[in-house]
Scaffold this active site. Structure first.
Site, PDB file in Angstrom:
ATOM      1  N   ALA A  28       0.833  -1.212   0.000  1.00 10.75           N
ATOM      2  CA  ALA A  28       0.000   0.000   0.000  1.00 10.75           C
ATOM      3  C   ALA A  28       0.864   1.258   0.000  1.00 10.75           C
ATOM      4  O   ALA A  28       0.631   2.189  -0.787  1.00 10.75           O
ATOM      5  CB  ALA A  28      -0.935  -0.007   1.208  1.00 10.75           C
ATOM      6  N   THR A  55       3.594  -7.862   3.372  1.00 11.41           N
ATOM      7  CA  THR A  55       3.601  -8.037   1.910  1.00 11.41           C
ATOM      8  C   THR A  55       4.677  -9.027   1.494  1.00 11.41           C
ATOM      9  O   THR A  55       4.432  -9.929   0.682  1.00 11.41           O
ATOM     10  CB  THR A  55       3.858  -6.668   1.229  1.00 11.41           C
ATOM     11  N   ALA A  58       3.672 -12.727   1.791  1.00 11.42           N
ATOM     12  CA  ALA A  58       2.449 -13.252   1.160  1.00 11.42           C
ATOM     13  C   ALA A  58       2.818 -14.375   0.204  1.00 11.42           C
ATOM     14  O   ALA A  58       3.728 -14.237  -0.611  1.00 11.42           O
ATOM     15  CB  ALA A  58       1.713 -12.139   0.436  1.00 11.42           C
ATOM     16  N   GLY A  61      -0.996 -15.577  -3.408  1.00 14.63           N
ATOM     17  CA  GLY A  61      -1.111 -14.773  -4.601  1.00 14.63           C
ATOM     18  C   GLY A  61      -2.006 -13.575  -4.463  1.00 14.63           C
ATOM     19  O   GLY A  61      -2.373 -13.173  -3.371  1.00 14.63           O
ATOM     20  N   GLU A 125      -8.368 -20.496  -4.748  1.00 16.88           N
ATOM     21  CA  GLU A 125      -8.263 -20.560  -3.285  1.00 16.88           C
ATOM     22  C   GLU A 125      -9.659 -20.593  -2.691  1.00 16.88           C
ATOM     23  O   GLU A 125     -10.662 -20.439  -3.407  1.00 16.88           O
ATOM     24  CB  GLU A 125      -7.466 -19.362  -2.747  1.00 16.88           C
ATOM     25  N   HIS A 245      -5.963 -17.507  10.169  1.00 21.69           N
ATOM     26  CA  HIS A 245      -5.731 -18.413   9.042  1.00 21.69           C
ATOM     27  C   HIS A 245      -5.826 -19.838   9.557  1.00 21.69           C
ATOM     28  O   HIS A 245      -5.270 -20.154  10.609  1.00 21.69           O
ATOM     29  CB  HIS A 245      -4.353 -18.161   8.426  1.00 21.69           C
ATOM     30  N   ARG A 291     -12.570 -18.989   5.132  1.00 20.36           N
ATOM     31  CA  ARG A 291     -11.500 -19.177   6.127  1.00 20.36           C
ATOM     32  C   ARG A 291     -12.006 -19.334   7.551  1.00 20.36           C
ATOM     33  O   ARG A 291     -11.508 -20.158   8.306  1.00 20.36           O
ATOM     34  CB  ARG A 291     -10.611 -17.936   6.126  1.00 20.36           C
ATOM     35  N   HIS A 359      -3.996 -13.736  11.498  1.00 19.82           N
ATOM     36  CA  HIS A 359      -3.429 -13.542  10.161  1.00 19.82           C
ATOM     37  C   HIS A 359      -3.682 -12.153   9.591  1.00 19.82           C
ATOM     38  O   HIS A 359      -2.776 -11.511   9.084  1.00 19.82           O
ATOM     39  CB  HIS A 359      -4.033 -14.607   9.243  1.00 19.82           C
ATOM     40  N   ARG A 394     -12.149 -11.524   5.229  1.00 22.08           N
ATOM     41  CA  ARG A 394     -11.506 -11.235   3.942  1.00 22.08           C
ATOM     42  C   ARG A 394     -11.487 -12.458   3.044  1.00 22.08           C
ATOM     43  O   ARG A 394     -11.128 -13.556   3.488  1.00 22.08           O
ATOM     44  CB  ARG A 394     -10.072 -10.783   4.216  1.00 22.08           C
ATOM     45  N   LEU A 400      -3.540  -8.130  -1.070  1.00 23.42           N
ATOM     46  CA  LEU A 400      -2.495  -7.506  -1.889  1.00 23.42           C
ATOM     47  C   LEU A 400      -3.162  -6.574  -2.905  1.00 23.42           C
ATOM     48  O   LEU A 400      -2.698  -5.453  -3.160  1.00 23.42           O
ATOM     49  CB  LEU A 400      -1.662  -8.578  -2.601  1.00 23.42           C
TER      50      LEU A 400
HETATM   51  C1  LIG Z   1       2.439 -15.118   5.908  1.00 22.85           C
HETATM   52  C2  LIG Z   1       1.436 -14.247   5.169  1.00 22.85           C
HETATM   53  C3  LIG Z   1       0.922 -14.668   3.963  1.00 22.85           C
HETATM   54  C4  LIG Z   1      -0.008 -13.889   3.271  1.00 22.85           C
HETATM   55  N1  LIG Z   1      -0.454 -14.299   2.048  1.00 22.85           N
HETATM   56  C5  LIG Z   1      -1.256 -13.471   1.325  1.00 22.85           C
HETATM   57  C6  LIG Z   1      -1.624 -13.790  -0.011  1.00 22.85           C
HETATM   58  O1  LIG Z   1      -1.224 -14.816  -0.556  1.00 22.85           O
HETATM   59  N2  LIG Z   1      -2.418 -12.921  -0.676  1.00 22.85           N
HETATM   60  C7  LIG Z   1      -2.880 -11.750  -0.130  1.00 22.85           C
HETATM   61  O2  LIG Z   1      -3.605 -10.996  -0.789  1.00 22.85           O
HETATM   62  N3  LIG Z   1      -2.524 -11.431   1.129  1.00 22.85           N
HETATM   63  C8  LIG Z   1      -1.729 -12.239   1.858  1.00 22.85           C
HETATM   64  N4  LIG Z   1      -1.363 -11.875   3.123  1.00 22.85           N
HETATM   65  C9  LIG Z   1      -1.815 -10.588   3.663  1.00 22.85           C
HETATM   66  C10 LIG Z   1      -1.054  -9.447   2.987  1.00 22.85           C
HETATM   67  O3  LIG Z   1       0.289  -9.826   2.833  1.00 22.85           O
HETATM   68  C11 LIG Z   1      -1.121  -8.170   3.786  1.00 22.85           C
HETATM   69  O4  LIG Z   1      -2.416  -7.898   4.217  1.00 22.85           O
HETATM   70  C12 LIG Z   1      -0.658  -6.985   2.932  1.00 22.85           C
HETATM   71  O5  LIG Z   1       0.568  -7.286   2.342  1.00 22.85           O
HETATM   72  C13 LIG Z   1      -0.556  -5.736   3.785  1.00 22.85           C
HETATM   73  O6  LIG Z   1       0.092  -4.750   3.050  1.00 22.85           O
HETATM   74  P1  LIG Z   1       0.315  -3.315   3.688  1.00 22.85           P
HETATM   75  O7  LIG Z   1       1.053  -2.515   2.682  1.00 22.85           O
HETATM   76  O8  LIG Z   1      -0.955  -2.787   4.200  1.00 22.85           O
HETATM   77  O9  LIG Z   1       1.216  -3.589   4.987  1.00 22.85           O
HETATM   78  P2  LIG Z   1       2.574  -4.411   5.162  1.00 22.85           P
HETATM   79  O10 LIG Z   1       2.960  -5.132   3.956  1.00 22.85           O
HETATM   80  O11 LIG Z   1       2.453  -5.183   6.409  1.00 22.85           O
HETATM   81  O12 LIG Z   1       3.644  -3.252   5.383  1.00 22.85           O
HETATM   82  C14 LIG Z   1       3.676  -2.530   6.591  1.00 22.85           C
HETATM   83  C15 LIG Z   1       4.877  -1.626   6.595  1.00 22.85           C
HETATM   84  O13 LIG Z   1       4.771  -0.724   7.699  1.00 22.85           O
HETATM   85  C16 LIG Z   1       5.988  -0.706   8.420  1.00 22.85           C
HETATM   86  N5  LIG Z   1       5.687  -0.334   9.801  1.00 22.85           N
HETATM   87  C17 LIG Z   1       4.936  -0.971  10.727  1.00 22.85           C
HETATM   88  N6  LIG Z   1       4.899  -0.251  11.866  1.00 22.85           N
HETATM   89  C18 LIG Z   1       5.644   0.858  11.650  1.00 22.85           C
HETATM   90  C19 LIG Z   1       6.013   1.981  12.432  1.00 22.85           C
HETATM   91  N7  LIG Z   1       5.612   2.144  13.704  1.00 22.85           N
HETATM   92  N8  LIG Z   1       6.801   2.922  11.878  1.00 22.85           N
HETATM   93  C20 LIG Z   1       7.253   2.782  10.616  1.00 22.85           C
HETATM   94  N9  LIG Z   1       6.940   1.752   9.811  1.00 22.85           N
HETATM   95  C21 LIG Z   1       6.143   0.811  10.337  1.00 22.85           C
HETATM   96  C22 LIG Z   1       6.564  -2.090   8.248  1.00 22.85           C
HETATM   97  O14 LIG Z   1       7.928  -2.069   8.505  1.00 22.85           O
HETATM   98  C23 LIG Z   1       6.211  -2.324   6.762  1.00 22.85           C
HETATM   99  O15 LIG Z   1       7.146  -1.668   5.954  1.00 22.85           O
HETATM  100  C24 LIG Z   1      -0.440 -12.661   3.834  1.00 22.85           C
HETATM  101  C25 LIG Z   1       0.075 -12.226   5.049  1.00 22.85           C
HETATM  102  C26 LIG Z   1       1.011 -13.017   5.718  1.00 22.85           C
HETATM  103  C27 LIG Z   1       1.562 -12.538   7.029  1.00 22.85           C
END
Ligand SMILES: Cc1cc2nc3c(=O)[nH]c(=O)nc-3n(C[C@H](O)[C@H](O)[C@H](O)COP(=O)(O)OP(=O)(O)OC[C@H]3O[C@@H](n4cnc5c(N)ncnc54)[C@H](O)[C@@H]3O)c2cc1C
Length: 551
Positions: A28, A55, A58, A61, A125, A245, A291, A359, A394, A400
């Site tokens: 995001a 992210t 993940a 997919g 899925e 999950h 889920r 999750h 969800r 993603l």
């Molecule tokens: C193991 C796993 C598998 C998954 N598989 C899938 C999948 O196959 N498909 C799917 O759609 N989703 C999947 N998800 C969910 C998905 O990955 C996440 O919901 C999504 O990537 C979240 O993106 P985001 O950009 O909101 O946050 P994130 O990707 O979590 O990024 C958060 C960012 O914020 C930063 N941050 C946090 N706190 C602070 C702070 N206090 N100060 C500064 N920076 C901070 C972190 O360092 C990171 O850079 C999975 C999640 C996990 C854990």
């Protein structure tokens, strides 16, 4: 592996003023940065190394409807079905209709999804009515998306990164967020506290899986952005809805490594301790049920009561892929296979022990369809935000896509709102060194909190359990407050504060919703109650839970 290289790193000590401040470098935050950087200087702050995010981990997919209007309509239907009557339809319509454009753009920026010849491979899925999940390197989709977005961002001279830097608080003036305090160099012995002003601040800091003892989320997922936005006065929504999950690896002493839904998408069975396939007793879609249904079924099959002593006994539950002889499972799931091999397990020949784990947070900072929070100058996108797009549960692989779609929209709103620049902040604040004993005490409180949350606000909830959770919560908060009064800000202190704040929001919202819906299951109110609760829960700045439509 997370990307640990450090291009363009400019710790905010070199500046105290930026056009756009983004907290978080997941899908995001990075997607928003790509748009904003054409209009001003962007600082992307990330708590650990670049790329360490949900992210990055993940696996399965990214869901996207690439075959035209019928496909899009079906994606909407599946999203609404999984969301159990609480999906905010306008948000879901945006997700499925803008999703294809965002994914095509990502492919143009260099993301390599798995193909057969030129054709993109599509996986299926749970709760998807047809195969529509793009994946990369088998089961490393998030890492590829993160790689591609970071590579794209690096080409932009106006995107700057501050890694090992964390949000410590938001600065509010006249009801507008005008910047933030950041704790920099958190990987060094003496981090510094700095203020930075920004025309707009975007929270893209992800979820809060670390609020539970059992989670698939990495250590950075402590709900900081959500908690600090709430402290600044922003409204939160749907905090009772935490997705568990169904299938995380259940080996003693081993982290709850995710075993992707795509394994069941390829045909894996679930078996109980007697070797019986049990999902037919829970849902007509069997292993591909939503889920929440699968997670609760595993929780129920994984526990028995000893008839003599009345004590609960944990029983194993397994994923079984041994019958999938026509698929090369090592090739299809290379990352999972590698991890299992470290523990002497093989997908093709072993029963794999599984348990549910926290999750994904459906709730978060309440936003409109363009990422605007209830506070002027503060925006949110991705897992930290709540547009209502996922409702109570969800749909697999929709998050993603959510990050791409709503990250881009939040950037659009920031540009449209065109808030004026603020006075630069006095940059550096006084700090002394943190104290190790205080950090250790903060970590001890966090560990107790996680265990309490798993026990009292986990998969199966009831009033007595939630109230006991709150009873345990208050002494933890008191201990934390007396500690925080004398402590210098450190990562451990900030994170424990965020976990406490997030836990309270979950407990309070879960207690108020006296029904079962999606991921929120109340054993004392096992039915969905549309007459009273077909609305989103909002926690306002006085901590009161209201039920309102999202706008
Ligand atoms: C193991 C796993 C598998 C998954 N598989 C899938 C999948 O196959 N498909 C799917 O759609 N989703 C999947 N998800 C969910 C998905 O990955 C996440 O919901 C999504 O990537 C979240 O993106 P985001 O950009 O909101 O946050 P994130 O990707 O979590 O990024 C958060 C960012 O914020 C930063 N941050 C946090 N706190 C602070 C702070 N206090 N100060 C500064 N920076 C901070 C972190 O360092 C990171 O850079 C999975 C999640 C996990 C854990």
């Amino acid at each position: 592996m997370p990307d640990t290289s450090r291009p363009h790193i400019s710790h905010p000590g070199t500046t105290n003023n930026v056009d756009y401040l983004i907290i978080g470098a997941g899908v995001a935050g990075l997607r928003a940065a790509a748009t904003l950087a054409d209009h001003g200087d962007v600082l992307v702050v990330t708590k650990e190394a670049l790329g360490e995010s949900n992210t990055n981990y993940a696996q399965g997919g990214i869901a996207v409807a690439l075959s035209g209007p019928e496909d899009i309509a079906l994606h909407l239907k599946d999203t609404e079905y999984a969301g159990d009557g609480l999906v905010h339809r306008p948000a879901a319509e945006i997700l499925v209709t803008e999703g294809p454009r965002r994914v095509e753009e990502l492919i143009q920026w260099g993301a390599n999804f798995d193909r057969h010849g030129n054709e993109l491979l599509l996986a299926r899925e749970a709760a998807h009515s047809l195969p529509r999940i793009l994946h990369a390197n088998g089961d490393a989709t998030g890492a590829e998306i993160s790689r591609a977005l970071l590579a794209h961002a690096r080409q932009h001279p106006r995107i700057h990164f501050a890694d090992w830097t964390m949000l410590h608080g938001l600065i509010v003036k006249d009801n507008r967020v005008i910047g933030a305090t950041l704790l920099t160099h958190t990987d060094a012995p003496n981090p510094a506290l700095q203020r930075i002003s920004a025309r707009a601040t975007l929270i893209a800091s992800g979820g809060a899986g670390q609020v539970y003892s059992d989670t698939t989320n990495p250590a950075v997922a402590t709900g900081d952005g959500i908690a600090l936005a709430s402290q600044a006065g922003a409204e939160l929504a749907d905090m009772e809805f935490y997705q568990f999950h169904p299938t995380a690896l259940a080996l003693p002493g081993v982290p709850r490594f995710l075993l992707s839904e795509a394994l069941r998408g390829e045909g894996a069975y679930l078996r109980n301790a007697q070797g019986e396939r049990f999902m037919e007793r829970y849902h007509e879609l069997l292993e591909l049920a939503p889920r929440d249904v699968v997670a609760r079924a595993i929780a129920r099959e994984g526990i028995a009561v000893d008839s003599a002593s009345g004590a609960s006994i944990e029983l194993p539950v397994y994923l079984d892929l041994r019958h999938l002889t026509s698929i090369d499972l090592t090739e299809r799931f290379p990352g999972i296979s590698r991890f299992l091999a470290q523990h002497n397990l093989t997908l093709a020949s072993d029963l794999i022990p599984v348990r549910p784990a926290a999750h994904y947070l459906m709730g978060g900072i309440r936003t409109d369809l363009d990422g605007r929070s209830s506070l002027k100058g503060l925006y949110a996108a991705g897992e930290a935000a709540c547009t209502g797009v996922h409702g109570a549960n969800r749909l697999a692989s929709n998050s993603l896509l959510e990050g791409l779609v709503f990250g881009a929209r939040a950037a659009g709103a920031i540009l449209a709102d065109a808030l004026p620049a603020e006075e630069p902040q006095q940059s550096e604040l006084e700090t002394q060194h943190g104290s190790e004993p205080l950090d250790a005490e903060a970590q001890a409180i966090a560990a107790e909190l996680k265990t309490m949350m798993w026990r009292h606000a986990g998969l199966l909830r009831d009033e007595a359990g939630l109230r006991s959770g709150l009873d345990l919560f208050w002494p933890m908060l008191e201990r934390y407050e007396s500690l925080a009064d004398k402590a210098q800000p450190t990562r451990a202190i900030i994170e424990t504060g965020s976990l406490l704040e997030t836990a309270w929001m979950i407990l309070k919202s879960a207690l108020e919703r006296k029904e079962s819906r999606g991921a929120h299951f109340r054993e004392d109110h096992p039915k969905r109650n549309d007459a009273q609760y077909a609305q989103h829960s909002i926690v306002n700045d006085e901590g009161v839970v209201l039920y309102e439509p999202l706008g």
